[in-house]
Design a protein around this motif. Structure first.
Motif, PDB file in Angstrom:
ATOM      1  N   GLN A  87      41.526  46.505  43.723  1.00  0.00           N
ATOM      2  CA  GLN A  87      42.757  46.829  43.022  1.00  0.00           C
ATOM      3  C   GLN A  87      43.951  46.106  43.639  1.00  0.00           C
ATOM      4  OE1 GLN A  87      43.496  51.042  42.785  1.00  0.00           O
ATOM      5  NE2 GLN A  87      45.373  50.813  41.581  1.00  0.00           N
ATOM      6  N   GLU A  88      44.008  46.060  44.967  1.00  0.00           N
ATOM      7  CA  GLU A  88      45.103  45.378  45.651  1.00  0.00           C
ATOM      8  C   GLU A  88      45.089  43.879  45.369  1.00  0.00           C
ATOM      9  OE1 GLU A  88      45.166  48.543  49.408  1.00  0.00           O
ATOM     10  OE2 GLU A  88      44.220  46.570  49.613  1.00  0.00           O
ATOM     11  N   LYS A  91      46.304  43.262  41.752  1.00  0.00           N
ATOM     12  CA  LYS A  91      47.754  43.400  41.603  1.00  0.00           C
ATOM     13  C   LYS A  91      48.470  42.197  42.212  1.00  0.00           C
ATOM     14  CE  LYS A  91      51.727  46.378  42.450  1.00  0.00           C
ATOM     15  NZ  LYS A  91      52.228  47.676  42.965  1.00  0.00           N
ATOM     16  N   SER A  94      48.286  39.334  39.892  1.00  0.00           N
ATOM     17  CA  SER A  94      49.190  39.531  38.765  1.00  0.00           C
ATOM     18  C   SER A  94      50.627  39.159  39.125  1.00  0.00           C
ATOM     19  CB  SER A  94      49.124  40.991  38.306  1.00  0.00           C
ATOM     20  OG  SER A  94      50.048  41.236  37.264  1.00  0.00           O
ATOM     21  N   ASP A 175      55.737  47.526  47.862  1.00  0.00           N
ATOM     22  CA  ASP A 175      54.418  48.163  47.782  1.00  0.00           C
ATOM     23  C   ASP A 175      53.848  48.300  49.187  1.00  0.00           C
ATOM     24  OD1 ASP A 175      51.637  48.742  47.454  1.00  0.00           O
ATOM     25  OD2 ASP A 175      51.736  47.961  45.405  1.00  0.00           O
TER      26      ASP A 175
END
Length: 273
Positions: A87-88, A91, A94, A175
């Protein structure tokens, strides 16, 4: 008291021409024979670090990729690692692609360590970096953005102008899953923006190494902003004379510069078996 002596490489142990001087090699090797536990902590890979530190005979595990890995220098076995979760990594990909910034992606692809770049996205800074590591088998190019971020990613580096990288730095910094470093390349005009898992830092790796091998005390040497966390967790920390002002302010003391063998000379004067 069991003490770990750990030095940054570029700008600290390495001279301006990115090599360890013969004087430093002889001095450090003599002290290692007398019982000194010497290691280095660097943003470099093991391949790159081994080349520039060739001739230093240490059996103490070393820290690479700014703390992503702790490696046994003799066997090249990974003793500890910190990777991005799926997931990291997604992201991060992206954020980069939305800003049309295409970094160097460090990952294990099919079990092989690779440094991947998007063909056609090269700038002067990227080309300088890759040319300085001519023959490095980790490098590979891809033709499509969708292939840039494949594999088990553990490190991302964008090289370019400060104004361009400051914007993306702000997006990552909000983040807590990411640890970011934005700094100017040594003896170059361009800036490097590095993204790592939050738990990856020289400081975190030194703490793990200290626990792993039962060290009681840490004495560190550095020159750059990315050495600040390492200085904060060390019992003593020394900045070479060419270090940035922020690091000198946090240091126990300032020693001779990298071109004057500052680390080796301090060790010769202060190491006691």
């Amino acid at each position: 008291m069991k003490t770990l002596y750990v030095s940054d490489l570029d700008g600290t142990l390495l001279s301006r021409d990115a090599h360890v001087s013969d004087f430093s090699k002889v001095a450090i090797n003599q002290l290692v024979k007398r019982g000194m536990s010497f290691s280095y902590a660097t943003a470099r890979s093991l391949t790159s670090a081994s080349i520039v530190s060739n001739g230093i005979a240490t059996t103490t595990p070393v820290i690479i990729y700014n703390g992503v890995f702790i490696i046994d220098p003799g066997t090249c076995k990974i003793l500890n690692s910190t990777m991005f979760s799926g997931q990291e990594a997604a992201k991060a990909a992206s954020i980069f692609t939305e800003n049309q910034i295409y970094p160097l992606v460090y990952a294990f692809v099919d079990g092989k360590e690779c440094v991947t770049w998007l063909k056609g996205s090269e700038n002067a800074g990227m080309l300088h970096y890759m040319n300085s590591r001519s023959g490095d088998k980790r490098f590979r190019s891809v033709n499509h953005v969708m292939d840039l971020f494949e594999g088990e990613i553990f490190y991302l580096t964008a090289i370019g102008e400060r104004s361009q990288l400051e914007s993306i730095n702000e997006q990552f910094s909000i983040d807590q899953n990411y640890r970011c470093i934005l700094q100017r390349e040594l003896n170059r005009e361009e800036y490097w923006f590095e993204v790592m898992p939050q738990q990856a830092s020289k400081a975190e790796a030194i703490v793990r190494l200290k626990q792993l091998l039962g060290f009681d005390k840490v004495i560190a040497f550095g020159d750059g902003l990315n050495d600040l966390p390492m200085f904060e967790i060390s019992d003593e920390a020394y900045a070479v004379d060419n270090a940035v002002l922020e690091l000198k302010k946090q240091a126990t003391g300032v020693i001779a510069s990298n071109d004057q063998d500052g680390v080796a000379r301090w060790l010769l004067a202060n190491f006691k078996p």
